[in-house]
Design an enzyme around this catalytic site. Structure first.
Site, PDB file in Angstrom:
ATOM      1  N   CYS A  56      13.278  10.495   7.641  1.00  0.00           N
ATOM      2  CA  CYS A  56      13.198   9.955   9.007  1.00  0.00           C
ATOM      3  C   CYS A  56      14.539  10.071   9.731  1.00  0.00           C
ATOM      4  O   CYS A  56      14.582  10.239  10.941  1.00  0.00           O
ATOM      5  CB  CYS A  56      12.731   8.512   8.980  1.00  0.00           C
ATOM      6  SG  CYS A  56      13.601   7.514   7.782  1.00  0.00           S
TER       7      CYS A  56
ATOM      8  N   LYS B 270       0.850  -1.197   0.000  1.00  0.00           N
ATOM      9  CA  LYS B 270       0.000   0.000   0.000  1.00  0.00           C
ATOM     10  C   LYS B 270       0.882   1.242   0.000  1.00  0.00           C
ATOM     11  O   LYS B 270       1.576   1.512   0.976  1.00  0.00           O
ATOM     12  CB  LYS B 270      -0.908   0.040   1.224  1.00  0.00           C
ATOM     13  CG  LYS B 270      -1.930   1.184   1.089  1.00  0.00           C
ATOM     14  CD  LYS B 270      -2.586   1.568   2.395  1.00  0.00           C
ATOM     15  CE  LYS B 270      -2.016   2.820   3.006  1.00  0.00           C
ATOM     16  NZ  LYS B 270      -2.095   4.048   2.233  1.00  0.00           N
TER      17      LYS B 270
ATOM     18  N   GLU C 270       9.715  15.251  16.187  1.00  0.00           N
ATOM     19  CA  GLU C 270      10.089  15.125  14.780  1.00  0.00           C
ATOM     20  C   GLU C 270       9.287  16.145  13.977  1.00  0.00           C
ATOM     21  O   GLU C 270       8.055  16.098  13.956  1.00  0.00           O
ATOM     22  CB  GLU C 270       9.785  13.711  14.275  1.00  0.00           C
ATOM     23  CG  GLU C 270      10.227  13.504  12.849  1.00  0.00           C
ATOM     24  CD  GLU C 270       9.986  12.086  12.339  1.00  0.00           C
ATOM     25  OE1 GLU C 270       8.867  11.580  12.469  1.00  0.00           O
ATOM     26  OE2 GLU C 270      10.944  11.507  11.801  1.00  0.00           O
TER      27      GLU C 270
HETATM   28  P1  NDP Z   1       1.782   7.866   8.498  1.00  0.00           P
HETATM   29  O1  NDP Z   1       2.562   7.001   9.401  1.00  0.00           O
HETATM   30  O2  NDP Z   1       0.354   8.141   8.831  1.00  0.00           O
HETATM   31  O3  NDP Z   1       1.762   7.243   7.014  1.00  0.00           O
HETATM   32  C1  NDP Z   1       2.646   6.286   6.523  1.00  0.00           C
HETATM   33  C2  NDP Z   1       1.881   5.199   5.775  1.00  0.00           C
HETATM   34  O4  NDP Z   1       1.027   4.492   6.682  1.00  0.00           O
HETATM   35  C3  NDP Z   1       0.964   5.711   4.674  1.00  0.00           C
HETATM   36  O5  NDP Z   1       0.892   4.735   3.646  1.00  0.00           O
HETATM   37  C4  NDP Z   1      -0.372   5.790   5.389  1.00  0.00           C
HETATM   38  O6  NDP Z   1      -1.471   5.754   4.526  1.00  0.00           O
HETATM   39  C5  NDP Z   1      -0.322   4.546   6.240  1.00  0.00           C
HETATM   40  N1  NDP Z   1      -1.185   4.587   7.401  1.00  0.00           N
HETATM   41  C6  NDP Z   1      -1.645   5.668   8.088  1.00  0.00           C
HETATM   42  N2  NDP Z   1      -2.388   5.287   9.140  1.00  0.00           N
HETATM   43  C7  NDP Z   1      -2.394   3.936   9.129  1.00  0.00           C
HETATM   44  C8  NDP Z   1      -2.989   2.957   9.963  1.00  0.00           C
HETATM   45  N3  NDP Z   1      -3.723   3.288  11.031  1.00  0.00           N
HETATM   46  N4  NDP Z   1      -2.781   1.652   9.682  1.00  0.00           N
HETATM   47  C9  NDP Z   1      -2.032   1.299   8.615  1.00  0.00           C
HETATM   48  N5  NDP Z   1      -1.465   2.177   7.773  1.00  0.00           N
HETATM   49  C10 NDP Z   1      -1.628   3.481   8.032  1.00  0.00           C
HETATM   50  O7  NDP Z   1       2.530   9.207   8.304  1.00  0.00           O
HETATM   51  P2  NDP Z   1       1.885  10.636   7.913  1.00  0.00           P
HETATM   52  O8  NDP Z   1       1.806  10.682   6.456  1.00  0.00           O
HETATM   53  O9  NDP Z   1       0.610  10.880   8.653  1.00  0.00           O
HETATM   54  O10 NDP Z   1       2.977  11.629   8.477  1.00  0.00           O
HETATM   55  C11 NDP Z   1       2.901  12.037   9.829  1.00  0.00           C
HETATM   56  C12 NDP Z   1       4.279  12.133  10.428  1.00  0.00           C
HETATM   57  O11 NDP Z   1       4.876  10.851  10.432  1.00  0.00           O
HETATM   58  C13 NDP Z   1       5.237  13.000   9.632  1.00  0.00           C
HETATM   59  O12 NDP Z   1       5.093  14.338   9.954  1.00  0.00           O
HETATM   60  C14 NDP Z   1       6.548  12.439  10.088  1.00  0.00           C
HETATM   61  O13 NDP Z   1       6.905  13.001  11.319  1.00  0.00           O
HETATM   62  C15 NDP Z   1       6.273  10.959  10.265  1.00  0.00           C
HETATM   63  N6  NDP Z   1       6.662  10.167   9.083  1.00  0.00           N
HETATM   64  C16 NDP Z   1       7.778   9.399   9.172  1.00  0.00           C
HETATM   65  C17 NDP Z   1       8.207   8.691   8.076  1.00  0.00           C
HETATM   66  C18 NDP Z   1       9.431   7.862   8.122  1.00  0.00           C
HETATM   67  O14 NDP Z   1      10.046   7.641   7.080  1.00  0.00           O
HETATM   68  N7  NDP Z   1       9.814   7.319   9.253  1.00  0.00           N
HETATM   69  C19 NDP Z   1       7.513   8.767   6.791  1.00  0.00           C
HETATM   70  C20 NDP Z   1       6.313   9.547   6.821  1.00  0.00           C
HETATM   71  C21 NDP Z   1       5.938  10.229   7.929  1.00  0.00           C
HETATM   72  P3  NDP Z   1      -2.148   7.117   4.016  1.00  0.00           P
HETATM   73  O15 NDP Z   1      -1.095   7.831   3.242  1.00  0.00           O
HETATM   74  O16 NDP Z   1      -3.261   6.627   3.173  1.00  0.00           O
HETATM   75  O17 NDP Z   1      -2.591   7.868   5.228  1.00  0.00           O
END
Ligand code: NDP
Length: 510
Positions: A321, A213, A418
């Site tokens: 990250c 996904k 973060e």
């Molecule tokens: P998320 O963790 O929400 O999103 C990452 C992925 O997980 C996306 O594919 C998202 O889908 C999916 N997802 C979201 N909620 C769920 C759930 N409950 N169960 C399963 N899958 C889920 O990150 P955000 O985009 O909301 O970003 C928020 C913060 O997270 C950022 O500001 C940053 O601080 C951190 N982040 C860290 C990352 C890293 O590389 N470690 C990458 C991205 C974000 P969908 O896009 O459809 O919501």
């Protein structure tokens, strides 16, 4: 309090008391010199109006026909509609992956699996410009980064794991490595194609099949990858791609028919996934957030350190990250270091991500821009000193100026949370012990950087830093042969290298 919102920082005139060194020489008058626009052509990308799901080797529409738009964060224009998977679609994808794993892929000799992976790697290279332009349009990252980092590294992962596919007995001597089955993979928006390759390449090399996904704001490069799978004649069902909202990600990882879960994203969602899979025998790896310390000692080569600091926090708009978001500078050099940083920041070009001269592109979503703005406002309110270089931001799209905070305390939110944006917090230390204490004073543990001339000091620091990756006299270097992953709230498990293979096999005695 200065207004730091992206809107109000547009077209702010130069107000500094001296011009950055790079603005040219003049008798007291600074002459800013500009790069001519160098936009990459969009022609190579043939955007479809509507993209389907990729299930069992075919593009299909969602079972209820629903779609969602994906937009260009640099213009806010819609790029395409994308099918929004339903739980029934995800179940169908998992069944297809299960069939493909049992009937074909899992029993295929490693050398045959390797041929497919090599083919995918070559196709990614052949179509690299198309991938780079599409990735930039969908994510907002500068074309020079998608062109020079994301796409080449994605191809490199397929090359690397193709090499392992027929050598698993050497990776795990004396053991038999069996695939786990179907891998459920959920990836974020900051490195869409690269995170896909980190996950799909080792899974396939070890004989697993996948349902992936992508993030809802960046589904397009995964769907273009589906086209590469077709081109490579990958057997149907080996790779399935199901864009959809968060609930679809949860449905996927919770399915009793998947044997492995791999997630990269926020710590918050990582915890939810960890809970949802607790008590099952699913293998799981989580790669979550970070708040890395980039530690600069007084004996470091400062000009090189400045480049490393800039790369560490402003690369990919800081939406990384492992970004070096906390600069720990030894007290004796903090002033010249900050001066050099300010000069360097003034030379950074923020704007059209498709322009080859752009250093800082668009923030991936309005939501992310709001989060960055809120945290930066909190930094100002809590008493830190803000510096933003003067530069014009485009009138449309989601942009944020490279930002530097000095006078930061460890208790400030900008030092703890973060931000996932182009925002650097500068803290100081006197002794190596203090540097270690401050660097480790975070719930995260993904990465760190050390800048010093002394090799012995690097080794001493590396042993005491609680971070999965420590870069010495460099930052943000990636290689498919090298494992990557975190401690504490940054997650667990490793991706990359032989460690990355280990996450996708069950080891049995001979
Ligand atoms: P998320 O963790 O929400 O999103 C990452 C992925 O997980 C996306 O594919 C998202 O889908 C999916 N997802 C979201 N909620 C769920 C759930 N409950 N169960 C399963 N899958 C889920 O990150 P955000 O985009 O909301 O970003 C928020 C913060 O997270 C950022 O500001 C940053 O601080 C951190 N982040 C860290 C990352 C890293 O590389 N470690 C990458 C991205 C974000 P969908 O896009 O459809 O919501």
């Amino acid at each position: 309090m200065p207004d730091v919102t992206s809107e109000s920082t547009k077209l702010r005139p130069w107000t500094g008391d001296r011009a950055p060194a790079s603005w040219g020489l003049g008798d007291g008058q600074a002459i800013p010199w500009e790069y001519a626009p160098a936009p990459e052509s969009r022609e190579i990308v043939r955007l479809k109006e509507r993209y389907g799901l990729f299930i069992d080797g075919r593009e299909v529409q969602a079972s209820d026909g629903a779609v969602f738009p994906t937009v260009n964060p640099a213009t806010e224009d819609k790029l395409a509609d994308v099918a929004r998977a339903t739980p029934a679609d995800v179940d169908r994808a998992i069944r297809a992956a299960g069939r493909a794993q049992k009937r074909r892929w899992g029993s295929l000799p490693g050398r045959e699996r390797a041929k497919y992976l090599f083919r995918i790697a070559r196709l990614l290279q052949e179509r690299s410009r198309e991938f780079a332009v599409l990735e930039t349009m969908d994510s907002g990252k500068p074309i020079k980064e998608s062109r020079d980092v994301d796409v080449p590294l994605a191809a490199a992962h397929f090359w690397y794991y193709a090499g392992w596919a027929d050598k698993l007995e050497y990776a795990f001597p004396g053991r038999v490595a069996r695939p786990l089955g179907v891998a459920a993979q959920v990836i974020p928006w900051n490195f869409p194609l690269l995170m896909l390759s980190w996950k799909i390449a080792p899974a396939l090399a070890a004989g697993n099949t996948v349902v992936l996904k992508p993030a809802s704001t960046t589904p397009l490069s995964a769907l273009l990858f589906a086209d590469v799978c077709r081109q490579a004649d990958l057997p149907p069902g080996v790779v399935n791609i199901v864009p959809g909202p968060a609930q679809i990600g949860m449905h996927l990882v919770s399915s009793p028919s998947v044997q492995k879960v791999a997630f990269t994203g926020s710590t918050e969602v990582g915890k939810l996934i960890h809970k949802a899979t607790a008590g099952t025998d699913k293998a799981i790896t989580l790669e979550l957030g970070g708040k890395a310390a980039n530690i600069v000692f007084e004996d470091a080569a400062l000009d090189q350190a400045v480049e490393g600091i800039v790369n560490g926090i402003y690369f990919n708009q800081g939406e990384v990250c492992c970004a070096g978001s906390r600069l720990l500078a030894q007290e004796s050099i903090v002033e010249p270091l900050v001066e050099k940083l300010k000069d360097r920041l003034a030379t950074m070009r923020v704007g059209d991500p498709l322009d080859k001269n752009t250093d800082v592109g668009a923030i991936n979503s309005r939501q992310q821009l709001e989060k960055i703005t809120e945290l930066v406002e909190a930094g100002v309110a809590e008493g830190a000193d803000i510096y933003q270089p003067p530069c014009d931001l485009p009138d449309r799209g989601w942009f944020f100026r490279p930002t530097l905070f000095t006078n930061v305390a460890q208790s400030h939110r900008i030092a703890k949370e973060e931000i996932f944006g182009p925002v650097l917090s500068v803290l100081t230390f006197r002794t190596p012990d203090e540097a270690i204490e401050k660097a480790n004073n975070t719930p995260y543990g993904l990465s760190a950087g050390v800048w010093t001339e002394k090799g012995s000091r690097i080794l001493a620091m590396v042993r005491r830093l609680k971070a999965g990756v420590v870069w010495a006299n460099t930052f943000n270097r990636f290689d498919p042969t090298s494992p990557f992953g975190g401690y504490k709230e940054s997650g667990f498990g490793r991706e990359g290298g032989m460690h990355g293979l280990h996450a996708y096999v069950r080891l049995e005695d001979r």
